[in-house]
Design a protein around this motif. Structure first.
Motif, PDB file in Angstrom:
ATOM      1  N   CYS A  32       0.822  -1.221   0.000  1.00  0.00           N
ATOM      2  CA  CYS A  32       0.000   0.000   0.000  1.00  0.00           C
ATOM      3  C   CYS A  32       0.851   1.263   0.000  1.00  0.00           C
ATOM      4  CB  CYS A  32      -0.979  -0.003   1.183  1.00  0.00           C
ATOM      5  SG  CYS A  32      -0.203  -0.244   2.792  1.00  0.00           S
ATOM      6  N   CYS A  33       2.150   1.133  -0.047  1.00  0.00           N
ATOM      7  CA  CYS A  33       3.038   2.301  -0.006  1.00  0.00           C
ATOM      8  C   CYS A  33       3.996   2.301  -1.192  1.00  0.00           C
ATOM      9  CB  CYS A  33       3.834   2.334   1.297  1.00  0.00           C
ATOM     10  SG  CYS A  33       2.823   2.521   2.759  1.00  0.00           S
ATOM     11  N   TRP A  57       7.425  15.405   1.800  1.00  0.00           N
ATOM     12  CA  TRP A  57       7.303  14.114   1.125  1.00  0.00           C
ATOM     13  C   TRP A  57       5.934  13.914   0.495  1.00  0.00           C
ATOM     14  CZ3 TRP A  57       3.304  11.998   3.655  1.00  0.00           C
ATOM     15  CH2 TRP A  57       3.124  12.381   4.986  1.00  0.00           C
ATOM     16  N   CYS A  81       2.269  10.509  -2.474  1.00  0.00           N
ATOM     17  CA  CYS A  81       3.600  10.395  -1.866  1.00  0.00           C
ATOM     18  C   CYS A  81       4.482   9.560  -2.784  1.00  0.00           C
ATOM     19  CB  CYS A  81       3.491   9.732  -0.496  1.00  0.00           C
ATOM     20  SG  CYS A  81       3.121   7.974  -0.641  1.00  0.00           S
ATOM     21  N   GLY A  83       6.084   6.938  -1.659  1.00  0.00           N
ATOM     22  CA  GLY A  83       6.249   5.633  -1.027  1.00  0.00           C
ATOM     23  C   GLY A  83       7.033   5.709   0.272  1.00  0.00           C
ATOM     24  N   GLU A  84       7.414   6.926   0.663  1.00  0.00           N
ATOM     25  CA  GLU A  84       8.104   7.152   1.938  1.00  0.00           C
ATOM     26  C   GLU A  84       7.386   8.302   2.626  1.00  0.00           C
ATOM     27  OE1 GLU A  84      10.936   5.642   3.037  1.00  0.00           O
ATOM     28  OE2 GLU A  84      11.201   4.403   1.236  1.00  0.00           O
ATOM     29  N   CYS A  85       7.294   8.237   3.959  1.00  0.00           N
ATOM     30  CA  CYS A  85       6.668   9.359   4.669  1.00  0.00           C
ATOM     31  C   CYS A  85       7.150   9.399   6.103  1.00  0.00           C
ATOM     32  CB  CYS A  85       5.147   9.221   4.645  1.00  0.00           C
ATOM     33  SG  CYS A  85       4.531   7.826   5.613  1.00  0.00           S
ATOM     34  N   ARG A  90       1.522  10.931   8.570  1.00  0.00           N
ATOM     35  CA  ARG A  90       0.845  10.343   7.412  1.00  0.00           C
ATOM     36  C   ARG A  90      -0.663  10.601   7.478  1.00  0.00           C
ATOM     37  NH1 ARG A  90       0.891   6.381  11.227  1.00  0.00           N
ATOM     38  NH2 ARG A  90      -0.251   4.426  10.883  1.00  0.00           N
ATOM     39  N   PRO A  91      -1.297  10.657   6.297  1.00  0.00           N
ATOM     40  CA  PRO A  91      -2.730  10.977   6.258  1.00  0.00           C
ATOM     41  C   PRO A  91      -3.595   9.954   6.984  1.00  0.00           C
ATOM     42  CG  PRO A  91      -1.771  11.043   4.042  1.00  0.00           C
ATOM     43  CD  PRO A  91      -0.729  10.469   4.951  1.00  0.00           C
ATOM     44  N   CYS A  94      -4.279   6.539   5.363  1.00  0.00           N
ATOM     45  CA  CYS A  94      -3.183   5.570   5.491  1.00  0.00           C
ATOM     46  C   CYS A  94      -3.244   4.894   6.864  1.00  0.00           C
ATOM     47  CB  CYS A  94      -1.839   6.260   5.360  1.00  0.00           C
ATOM     48  SG  CYS A  94      -1.607   7.093   3.792  1.00  0.00           S
TER      49      CYS A  94
HETATM   50  S1  SF4 Z   1       1.851   8.532   2.996  1.00  0.00           S
HETATM   51 FE1  SF4 Z   1       3.116   6.966   3.976  1.00  0.00          FE
HETATM   52  S2  SF4 Z   1       1.657   5.428   4.717  1.00  0.00           S
HETATM   53 FE2  SF4 Z   1       0.602   6.679   3.183  1.00  0.00          FE
HETATM   54  S3  SF4 Z   1       0.861   5.615   1.218  1.00  0.00           S
HETATM   55 FE3  SF4 Z   1       2.550   7.115   1.412  1.00  0.00          FE
HETATM   56  S4  SF4 Z   1       4.240   5.982   2.312  1.00  0.00           S
HETATM   57 FE4  SF4 Z   1       2.374   4.781   2.684  1.00  0.00          FE
END
Ligand code: SF4
Ligand code: SF4
Length: 172
Positions: A32-33, A57, A81, A83-85, A90-91, A94
């Motif tokens: 999911c990321c 990010w 994003c 794929g990194e946060c 994070r929202p 997520c």
């Molecule tokens: S914001 Fe973070 S938790 Fe959400 S999809 Fe991106 S990497 Fe994944």
């Protein structure tokens, strides 16, 4: 209403509470990321968090998903994003993934497995809601019971539930 403050408080319910008692990212290589331009919708008022924190990010973009409230049309933003946060920023979508709030035909809140998750998330495909961490499910319910006290949020969720119905037809 200071929506950033409300969301930041609600975010904390999910800082240490996760869908499963194990690191589920190891099951699916963090499917999911992937940062593949899929993004997560921001709930009404949640954009204020990102205006406040300005994380580098994430990009907030407009979507075509709209809802009506008090004679006005509101556009729903999406957080994209790479794929990194920062886990603590994070929202909300997520934090609750793969669950989602849903209004049933009587307008009553249900917490369901997000039908959009079923194609990518192994537990979303195999589990029932009750199979997830009880505290996680309880916190999702608690959060949306509170947010639904706001009439604009209710208007959003009504439209969002119709949007989810389109996916439910394929996965239920
Ligand atoms: S914001 Fe973070 S938790 Fe959400 S999809 Fe991106 S990497 Fe994944
Ligand atoms: S796709 Fe599902 S199993 Fe994989 S990290 Fe995301 S929530 Fe966990």
């Amino acid at each position: 209403m200071n929506t950033a403050y409300i969301y930041l408080q609600l975010y904390r319910l999910f800082d240490d509470v996760t869908p499963l008692p194990v690191d589920c990212g190891k099951l699916c290589n963090k499917a999911c990321c992937k940062g593949d331009d899929s993004g997560m919708f921001l709930f009404p008022g949640e954009k204020a968090v990102f205006n406040l924190l300005k994380p580098d990010w994430v990009r907030i973009e407009k979507t075509d998903f709209t809802y009506e409230y008090n004679g006005k049309t509101y556009n729903t933003p999406i957080a994209m994003c790479s794929g990194e946060c920062d886990r603590y920023q994070r929202p909300f979508a997520c934090r609750i993934f793969p669950l989602t709030p849903y209004l049933d035909e009587k307008g009553k809140l249900q917490v369901i497995i997000d039908p959009r998750a079923k194609g990518i998330c192994p537990p979303a495909k195999a589990f029932f809601v009750d199979d997830f961490e009880p505290v996680f499910v309880k916190n999702v319910e608690k959060t949306f019971k509170l947010l639904l006290k706001n009439k604009q949020f209710y208007a959003f969720l009504k439209e969002y539930s119709k949007y989810l119905d389109e996916f439910k037809r394929f996965y239920d």
